[in-house]
Design a protein around this motif. Structure first.
Motif, PDB file in Angstrom:
ATOM      1  N   PRO A  12      37.642  49.015  49.225  1.00 31.70           N
ATOM      2  CA  PRO A  12      39.072  48.236  49.179  1.00 31.70           C
ATOM      3  C   PRO A  12      40.036  48.457  50.316  1.00 31.70           C
ATOM      4  CG  PRO A  12      39.424  50.515  48.062  1.00 31.70           C
ATOM      5  CD  PRO A  12      37.756  50.323  48.240  1.00 31.70           C
ATOM      6  N   ARG A  48      35.109  37.166  46.833  1.00 30.57           N
ATOM      7  CA  ARG A  48      33.780  37.747  46.847  1.00 30.57           C
ATOM      8  C   ARG A  48      32.757  36.928  47.084  1.00 30.57           C
ATOM      9  NH1 ARG A  48      33.731  41.976  41.964  1.00 30.57           N
ATOM     10  NH2 ARG A  48      34.633  43.803  43.805  1.00 30.57           N
ATOM     11  N   TYR A  57      41.223  49.269  42.645  1.00 32.43           N
ATOM     12  CA  TYR A  57      41.300  48.547  43.985  1.00 32.43           C
ATOM     13  C   TYR A  57      40.749  47.229  44.032  1.00 32.43           C
ATOM     14  CZ  TYR A  57      43.830  52.741  45.529  1.00 32.43           C
ATOM     15  OH  TYR A  57      44.570  53.482  45.889  1.00 32.43           O
ATOM     16  N   SER A  58      39.662  47.059  43.450  1.00 28.92           N
ATOM     17  CA  SER A  58      38.687  45.986  43.627  1.00 28.92           C
ATOM     18  C   SER A  58      38.013  45.770  42.628  1.00 28.92           C
ATOM     19  CB  SER A  58      37.734  46.180  44.997  1.00 28.92           C
ATOM     20  OG  SER A  58      36.862  45.183  45.030  1.00 28.92           O
ATOM     21  N   GLU A  60      40.940  41.604  48.513  1.00 27.04           N
ATOM     22  CA  GLU A  60      41.302  42.965  48.724  1.00 27.04           C
ATOM     23  C   GLU A  60      40.141  43.936  49.262  1.00 27.04           C
ATOM     24  OE1 GLU A  60      39.522  41.782  44.610  1.00 27.04           O
ATOM     25  OE2 GLU A  60      40.721  40.900  46.426  1.00 27.04           O
ATOM     26  N   GLU A  61      39.251  43.187  49.940  1.00 29.15           N
ATOM     27  CA  GLU A  61      37.813  43.899  50.485  1.00 29.15           C
ATOM     28  C   GLU A  61      37.785  43.841  52.035  1.00 29.15           C
ATOM     29  OE1 GLU A  61      34.605  43.152  47.816  1.00 29.15           O
ATOM     30  OE2 GLU A  61      36.052  42.923  46.123  1.00 29.15           O
ATOM     31  N   ARG A 114      31.727  50.075  41.145  1.00 30.62           N
ATOM     32  CA  ARG A 114      31.209  51.554  40.891  1.00 30.62           C
ATOM     33  C   ARG A 114      31.294  51.420  39.103  1.00 30.62           C
ATOM     34  NH1 ARG A 114      34.990  54.546  45.387  1.00 30.62           N
ATOM     35  NH2 ARG A 114      33.423  54.412  47.088  1.00 30.62           N
TER      36      ARG A 114
END
Lengths: 326, 326
Positions: free
Chosen positions: B144, A121, A316-317, B198-199, A287
């Motif tokens: 994701p 990230r 998922y993330s 994962e993105e 989210r």
């Protein structure tokens, strides 16, 4: 030729190699040999030179060079071609360029120091010189896009098993792919993939392992959550040897995974090595925050939570905070 | 300034713009204005110049320039920033470079001609000058990795709906993402993605549409399976107008998809536009040939087949041959 002289000295480290023999082998002068020996000594190799007997290798330094990585490496592809760098921005960036240029699967980029090491990230990964393994491996799996997330799990399992073996103590996986000893991060994995239509083109698996740092070597803000192999074992380790174990373990699991139906064992291994499953977690997702108990991972690498209302949620993330079991 | 003069002439195409007024607006000489008008005429714009009245735009040529794409485009992001090229190797390659350099979502690269147009699986995409839409769009969805395959379906549905609207006849989707009229390929889509952990980092959606070719314009080996919008409608079309419909439709569906739970409607649309579902197909996969009836697509974009033994098989990556229903 310097590397070839090193290889010869390695092979004959139980005896002296005479300067004369080295001259003959490489068809150069004594002075040329002597210069290479001096170079190797400057790199940190302890080479004894005894008049009338010759040279002998006494000890190798803690270097992450191609020579040290390849020496005795038990793989067929992973790490057999090494690009070693003293200092670079990010090994993932270099590896991505090499992948674009067509370098084959197994090509390894390793640096003694990274000045722009990347974490997940967009975060930075602290990569000082002389203390860690900062490396990126090029993979070219023939896999559909749908299986790409599984590949990240393969990498996490491989590193976790390798570090468990090296340290003799379980290296736990924190979802998605941090490796922890005693709740402190010893390794991060950053996977970057390039897809074309429904197929994977190339994958770069970046692996950063803290090896010989002591606590005070970490920046203050990391001191409560980082660790190194040395901090866990109390011993200095040869970085190249640790990198070799990771490459060997990774190649075995990767080949297993690529053979049809290989994901079921990987998933089981992931769960066994996990320190996330069974824990109360707080997941900070794009989210919003989701709290719950981690109960599983699915085939897509998603973390499956049972939230406070008893609902099952797939993550998922996210960034995950672990809490002890309730 | 040339483009600004063109915009003014467009806005006032019902009357004459006097040279004097144009001089004032841009604070340049009559000769400067006249040179730009001449330039535009050389580009193919029919501009009438009448002494004592001024200039008037009578007709626009079939150009795929930024000016033609943006003129009247009903989108908020897609195609609002355009890099137009007369001739390039591959618009996907240029778009990927721009994405790496940080260009935002919606950036469009479009070329009149591609000399190295790319198709799926390393194949070439025939992209002669003056006849087709060869364009690549940069996307940066916050998604994701697990949802990445769905994005490819969104693109296929968007193009299929846009072409259906343009031609007034159903443009069918052949799995995974070819668009057909009467079993002949009118459009191919090549999605390339860049993932970090994962993105999704960036997605390049390359879209190639045959617009104004006649049958003999295609190479011999394509003549039995290619078609163009002109061949289907019997009319020449403005390429920029067709590109606009695609961009508009794509933005609407993409935004719908990104809003939570957006995949269910996309999947239904995909199935409705599909010419694959319900057909007997032969799938040439990397692991051999599978025959069966296509019964569904799943959330990962996989084609679900019922094979001759009644077993359900999921196809993630294959070339598909269609046969009529049994």
């Amino acid at each position: 030729m310097k590397e070839q002289i090193l290889e010869l000295l390695r092979q004959h480290s139980d005896k002296y190699m005479s300067g004369e023999e080295l001259c003959k082998r490489f068809a150069v002068s004594r002075t040329a040999i002597w210069k290479h020996i001096k170079d190797l000594q400057e790199d940190g190799y302890q080479i004894e030179g005894v008049r009338n007997r010759g040279y002998r290798l006494l000890a190798v330094p803690d270097l992450v060079t191609g020579s040290e990585i390849r020496n005795g490496l038990q793989t067929r592809r992973f790490g057999q071609y090494v690009v070693d760098l003293k200092n670079t921005g990010s090994t993932n960036v270099i590896a991505a360029k090499l992948a674009d240029e067509g370098e084959p699967e197994g090509t390894l980029v390793i640096a003694d120091q990274q000045t722009g090491g990347k974490g997940r990230r967009g975060r930075a990964w602290y990569s000082p010189g002389g203390t860690g393994i900062w490396m990126s491996l090029i993979l070219r799996p023939e896999l559909p896009m749908a299986q790409a997330p599984q590949l990240t799990l393969v990498a996490a399992v491989a590193v976790s098993l390798a570090l468990t073996e090296i340290v003799g103590q379980k290296a736990g996986i924190k979802w998605p792919n941090d490796i922890l000893f005693e709740d402190r991060k010893v390794c991060g994995i950053l996977t970057e993939m390039n897809m074309e239509s429904e197929e994977i083109n190339s994958v770069i698996v970046g692996i950063g392992v803290n090896v010989n740092q002591e606590l005070h070597d970490f920046p203050l803000e990391l001191q409560d959550r980082a660790t190194s192999l040395r901090m866990v074992t109390g011993q200095r380790l040869q970085r190249a040897a640790a990198a070799q174990r990771i490459l060997e373990q990774f190649e075995v699991l990767y080949d297993l995974f690529l053979r049809e139906g290989g994901f079921a064992p990987i998933r089981e291994l992931w769960k066994r090595q996990s320190v996330t499953i069974g824990k109360q977690v707080v997941a900070q997702t794009p989210r919003g925050v989701i709290k719950g108990i981690a109960v599983d991972i699915d085939e897509m690498g998603a973390l499956v939570l049972r939230d406070e209302q008893g609902q099952v949620q797939k993550i998922y993330s996210a960034d995950i905070l672990l809490a002890p079991p309730v």
